[in-house]
Design an enzyme around this catalytic site. Structure first.
Site, short mmCIF file in Angstrom:
data_model
loop_
_atom_site.label_atom_id
_atom_site.label_comp_id
_atom_site.label_asym_id
_atom_site.label_seq_id
_atom_site.Cartn_x
_atom_site.Cartn_y
_atom_site.Cartn_z
N GLU A 113 0.95 -1.22 0.11
CA GLU A 113 -0.04 0.01 -0.09
C GLU A 113 1.07 1.33 -0.01
O GLU A 113 2.25 1.11 0.12
CB GLU A 113 -0.98 -0.05 1.08
CG GLU A 113 -2.05 -0.92 1.19
CD GLU A 113 -2.94 -1.05 2.17
OE1 GLU A 113 -4.15 -1.25 2.28
OE2 GLU A 113 -2.30 -1.19 3.46
N HIS A 238 -9.07 9.53 3.29
CA HIS A 238 -8.91 8.35 2.50
C HIS A 238 -8.91 8.91 0.98
O HIS A 238 -10.08 9.19 0.88
CB HIS A 238 -9.59 6.93 2.66
CG HIS A 238 -8.95 5.68 2.14
ND1 HIS A 238 -8.89 5.48 0.87
CD2 HIS A 238 -8.38 4.65 2.60
CE1 HIS A 238 -8.40 4.30 0.58
NE2 HIS A 238 -7.99 3.87 1.58
N ARG A 284 -0.51 8.59 1.87
CA ARG A 284 -2.18 9.00 1.61
C ARG A 284 -2.50 10.50 1.66
O ARG A 284 -3.37 10.66 0.89
CB ARG A 284 -3.02 8.27 2.91
CG ARG A 284 -4.31 7.72 2.50
CD ARG A 284 -4.78 7.09 3.65
NE ARG A 284 -4.53 5.59 3.47
CZ ARG A 284 -5.10 4.61 4.20
NH1 ARG A 284 -5.65 4.90 5.56
NH2 ARG A 284 -4.83 3.31 3.95
N HIS A 345 -11.53 9.23 7.13
CA HIS A 345 -10.98 7.79 7.02
C HIS A 345 -10.59 7.31 8.56
O HIS A 345 -11.17 6.67 9.26
CB HIS A 345 -10.19 7.22 6.28
CG HIS A 345 -9.81 6.08 6.20
ND1 HIS A 345 -10.68 4.92 6.02
CD2 HIS A 345 -8.56 5.32 6.48
CE1 HIS A 345 -10.26 3.70 5.98
NE2 HIS A 345 -8.80 3.83 6.28
N ARG A 380 -1.16 8.65 9.32
CA ARG A 380 -0.74 7.13 9.52
C ARG A 380 -0.36 6.56 8.13
O ARG A 380 -1.16 6.88 7.24
CB ARG A 380 -2.07 6.67 10.04
CG ARG A 380 -2.23 5.05 10.34
CD ARG A 380 -3.27 4.48 10.73
NE ARG A 380 -4.32 4.50 9.96
CZ ARG A 380 -5.09 3.75 9.13
NH1 ARG A 380 -4.34 2.58 8.93
NH2 ARG A 380 -5.97 4.03 8.35
P1 FAD Z 1 -13.29 -0.15 16.43
O1 FAD Z 1 -12.84 -1.35 15.76
O2 FAD Z 1 -13.83 0.79 15.78
O3 FAD Z 1 -14.36 -0.74 17.67
C1 FAD Z 1 -14.86 0.45 18.40
C2 FAD Z 1 -15.88 -0.24 19.43
O4 FAD Z 1 -16.33 0.74 20.35
C3 FAD Z 1 -16.92 -0.82 18.81
O5 FAD Z 1 -17.40 -2.06 19.25
C4 FAD Z 1 -18.33 0.50 19.15
O6 FAD Z 1 -19.42 -0.18 19.21
C5 FAD Z 1 -17.52 0.55 20.53
N1 FAD Z 1 -18.20 2.17 21.11
C6 FAD Z 1 -17.69 3.41 20.65
N2 FAD Z 1 -18.17 4.11 21.10
C7 FAD Z 1 -18.99 3.61 22.55
C8 FAD Z 1 -19.72 3.91 23.66
N3 FAD Z 1 -20.04 5.14 23.86
N4 FAD Z 1 -20.28 2.71 24.44
C9 FAD Z 1 -19.91 1.44 24.25
N5 FAD Z 1 -19.32 1.15 22.98
C10 FAD Z 1 -18.60 2.01 22.22
N6 FAD Z 1 -6.71 -0.01 9.36
C11 FAD Z 1 -5.80 -1.18 8.84
O7 FAD Z 1 -4.80 -1.00 9.65
N7 FAD Z 1 -5.90 -1.78 7.82
C12 FAD Z 1 -7.00 -1.59 6.87
O8 FAD Z 1 -7.02 -2.28 5.94
C13 FAD Z 1 -8.06 -0.75 7.28
N8 FAD Z 1 -8.83 -0.59 6.55
C14 FAD Z 1 -9.99 0.22 6.81
C15 FAD Z 1 -11.12 0.38 6.24
C16 FAD Z 1 -12.49 1.09 6.55
C17 FAD Z 1 -13.59 1.15 5.76
C18 FAD Z 1 -12.03 1.73 7.84
C19 FAD Z 1 -13.28 2.40 8.34
C20 FAD Z 1 -11.13 1.72 8.74
C21 FAD Z 1 -10.04 1.08 8.29
N9 FAD Z 1 -8.87 0.80 8.73
C22 FAD Z 1 -7.84 -0.08 8.57
C23 FAD Z 1 -8.79 1.26 10.14
C24 FAD Z 1 -9.04 0.49 11.37
O9 FAD Z 1 -10.09 -0.55 10.79
C25 FAD Z 1 -9.45 1.06 12.59
O10 FAD Z 1 -8.78 2.08 13.04
C26 FAD Z 1 -9.21 -0.14 13.79
O11 FAD Z 1 -10.11 -1.13 13.46
C27 FAD Z 1 -9.88 0.44 14.91
O12 FAD Z 1 -10.14 -0.48 15.90
P2 FAD Z 1 -10.56 -0.17 17.44
O13 FAD Z 1 -10.46 -1.42 18.00
O14 FAD Z 1 -9.82 0.83 18.00
O15 FAD Z 1 -12.00 0.38 17.22
C1 SIN Z 2 -7.38 0.44 2.83
O1 SIN Z 2 -7.50 -0.82 2.63
O2 SIN Z 2 -7.09 1.30 1.86
C2 SIN Z 2 -7.51 0.79 4.05
C3 SIN Z 2 -6.15 0.62 4.83
C4 SIN Z 2 -5.91 1.32 5.92
O3 SIN Z 2 -6.92 2.42 6.35
O4 SIN Z 2 -5.05 1.11 6.50
#
Ligand code: FAD
Ligand code: SIN
Length: 532
Positions: A113, A238, A284, A345, A380
């Site tokens: 990437e 993004h 990015r 994003h 990032r």
């Molecule tokens: P999340 O996975 O967002 O989980 C948050 C949790 O907190 C959820 O369960 C939610 O319900 C809960 N929550 C929030 N507020 C409250 C509240 N007030 N009370 C109770 N629960 C609450 N990153 C990469 O490294 N590689 C990728 O390929 C990639 N692709 C992506 C594609 C997309 C479409 C998106 C949106 C993001 C992508 N990212 C990627 C970024 C990455 O997915 C996220 O940054 C990461 O998954 C965040 O993980 P997390 O555990 O911090 O939070």
């Molecule tokens: C993507 O698949 O382009 C998302 C990757 C990322 O947010 O790290």
């Protein structure tokens, strides 16, 4: 009603689940999540998870790429911790049952990437996050020491200072007030250690790749409780989400460019060579700004992403989910370029933590996207977010376990939630209206290109809306919509205040008033705390 446990974990993405699974063998965990267990940003991740896996690659190279992408604002010590913790974190995910894609020789397939010098991204086709979330969620559901509370929305943290109603030298977290969405009851969750794993805040902007859960709740809660929040100006856009009236900014993974897709204008001209030597695989922030510029200069509504030269078989096999989803919107990516636009994003800033995920408030950790560890700096590097969530989930858990037995389970008397004389709101339209106004204002005035004038205008609007929300909040019973609106307004304010403070352009923060990077004055984090 009161529920007590050793750990209260708020959030069920990669960070929260990694933490829960590490501590649950010896301690009781209450894990709350505001929708269904798997409804997280983690679940929507496409491209993959970065780590050093091939023999040509090195930790130094991954670390250097992270520093360059982060415009040298990343903290090198944290970068080294995360990069070097990568292989172990991947092994843990595999042990919990995650199945990454393998190539014809049976080895894990590594994709590329933007900003990466080597192929170092493990993936599960183009649904990496769904596979990781499945494996971790199943393990958590089967664990006898983890009690999962779905559709429970955290409202506010309970701290010792709040309970005693005075300022303390060192404040301590005692748990959180949580709304049960089904019964509308507010429950007091008490815990020796509370963990914010609430993810990001893309919903603050009108157009975002993020799911609905991403309303910045954890950041807003930590800020209200007095914790430091840092680098909020660095919202990552993004470069490539689908441009379509009904698609809700569906993401077209950067791995599509990693495998050879080219960004083009409507007339077919490939433009990225004019912006960066890495062309379509530049970091990015540079690609998003280039697209924004192309759209403005040419008066176009979108640009196009072309991978047709790779052939239909390859495209369908490598990107099955993206291919099928685009087809539903009438776009065959194997035969035609895909119309794309940037969208909010990933939030690089968040609750400021130390190298173990500990916040400024004792017994309160923040891990994953909600936190600001210092890894991402001003921008990032792709696929470093899942990595950070997995590494810090484990690392914070190990640190918390070391100290938990010395923590008392006897809290100062915590008052139950005060419902006051609040009555049910029949003015839902006010919530929707304020919500739309904030998101539009952020998109128009606090987007990819900023200026002092636009930022100040945004701050005035947001402050006015906040006054209205404040009044509304205390006059009516809380609903999850109202809670999210209040949090979105707080996070919007924090983003604008940090953006106004940084008087330079760096990484994701580009302002026409200070177009240069100023290492002498601004090679530092932007930190904000609430004044009481
Ligand atoms: P999340 O996975 O967002 O989980 C948050 C949790 O907190 C959820 O369960 C939610 O319900 C809960 N929550 C929030 N507020 C409250 C509240 N007030 N009370 C109770 N629960 C609450 N990153 C990469 O490294 N590689 C990728 O390929 C990639 N692709 C992506 C594609 C997309 C479409 C998106 C949106 C993001 C992508 N990212 C990627 C970024 C990455 O997915 C996220 O940054 C990461 O998954 C965040 O993980 P997390 O555990 O911090 O939070
Ligand atoms: C993507 O698949 O382009 C998302 C990757 C990322 O947010 O790290």
């Amino acid at each position: 009603m009161k529920i007590t446990s050793d750990f209260l974990i708020i959030g069920s993405g990669i960070a929260g689940l990694s933490f829960a699974l590490k501590v649950a063998d010896s301690k009781k965990v209450a894990l709350i999540t505001k929708r269904e267990l798997a409804e997280t940003s983690t679940r929507y991740a496409q491209g993959g998870i970065a780590t050093v896996f091939s023999s040509e690659d090195s930790f130094d190279s991954h670390a250097e790429d992270t520093m360059v992408a982060g415009a040298f604002l990343s903290h090198r010590d944290i970068v080294d911790i995360v990069v070097q913790g990568g292989p172990q974190a991947i092994e843990n995910l595999i042990n919990f049952g995650t199945q990454f894609t393998r190539n014809d020789t049976g080895n894990y397939d590594l994709t590329r990437e933007g900003g990466h010098s080597f192929r170092r991204i493990l993936h599960a086709a183009d649904i990496t996050g769904r596979e990781i979330e499945r494996a971790l969620a199943e393990a958590a559901q089967q664990h006898p020491n983890i009690t999962i509370y779905e559709h429970h929305c955290a409202i506010d943290l309970i701290t010792e200072a709040k309970v005693r109603q005075r300022r303390l030298q060192r404040n301590r977290c005692l748990g959180a007030y949580v709304l049960n969405n089904a019964t509308k009851e507010v429950i007091t969750f008490g815990a020796k250690v509370t963990v914010l794993a609430t993810g990001g805040a893309g919903k603050v902007y009108l157009y975002t790749s993020n799911p609905d859960i991403a309303s910045g709740d954890g950041i807003a809660m930590a800020y209200r409780a007095g914790a430091a929040v840092a680098n909020m100006e660095f919202m990552q856009f993004h470069p490539t989400t689908l441009y379509h009236p009904h698609a809700k900014s569906f993401l077209i993974s950067e791995a599509v460019r990693g495998e050879g897709a080219i960004l083009k204008r409507a007339d077919g001209h490939a433009f990225m060579a004019e912006y960066h030597e890495l062309k379509d695989l530049a970091p990015r922030d540079i690609v998003a700004r280039a697209i924004d510029n192309e759209m403005k200069v040419n008066g176009d509504d979108c640009v196009f992403l072309d991978i047709t030269h790779k052939g239909a078989d390859y495209v369908k096999d490598r990107f099955p989910n993206i291919y099928e989803t685009l087809l539903k919107y009438g776009v065959d990516m194997a035969k035609e370029p895909v119309p794309v636009v940037p969208a909010a994003h990933y939030l690089c800033g968040g609750v400021q933590v130390d190298s173990y995920g500990q916040t400024e408030i004792s017994n309160l950790f923040a891990i994953g996207e909600v936190s600001c560890t210092g890894l991402h700096g001003a921008n990032r590097l792709a696929s470093n977010s899942l990595l950070e969530g997995a590494v810090f989930g484990e690392r914070a858990a190990a640190r918390a376990l070391e100290n938990i037995d010395s923590q008392p389970m006897h809290f100062p008397a915590v008052e139950p939630w005060d419902y006051g004389s609040a009555i049910d709101s029949d003015e839902e339209v006010v919530v929707t209206h304020n919500w739309d106004e904030i998101r539009l204002c952020m998109w128009n005035y606090v987007g990819i290109v900023r200026s002092n004038k636009r930022l100040s205008r945004a701050l005035r609007r947001i402050n006015m809306i906040q006054e209205e929300i404040h009044e509304y909040y205390w006059n009516f019973n809380v609903t999850s919509d109202l809670l999210e609106l209040r949090n979105i307004a707080t996070v919007a304010e924090l983003i604008v205040r940090c953006a106004l403070e940084r008087k330079e352009s760096r990484g994701l923060h580009y302002t026409i008033d200070y177009p240069q990077t100023d290492d002498i004055h601004w090679k530092k984090d932007t930190v904000i705390r609430k004044t009481f």
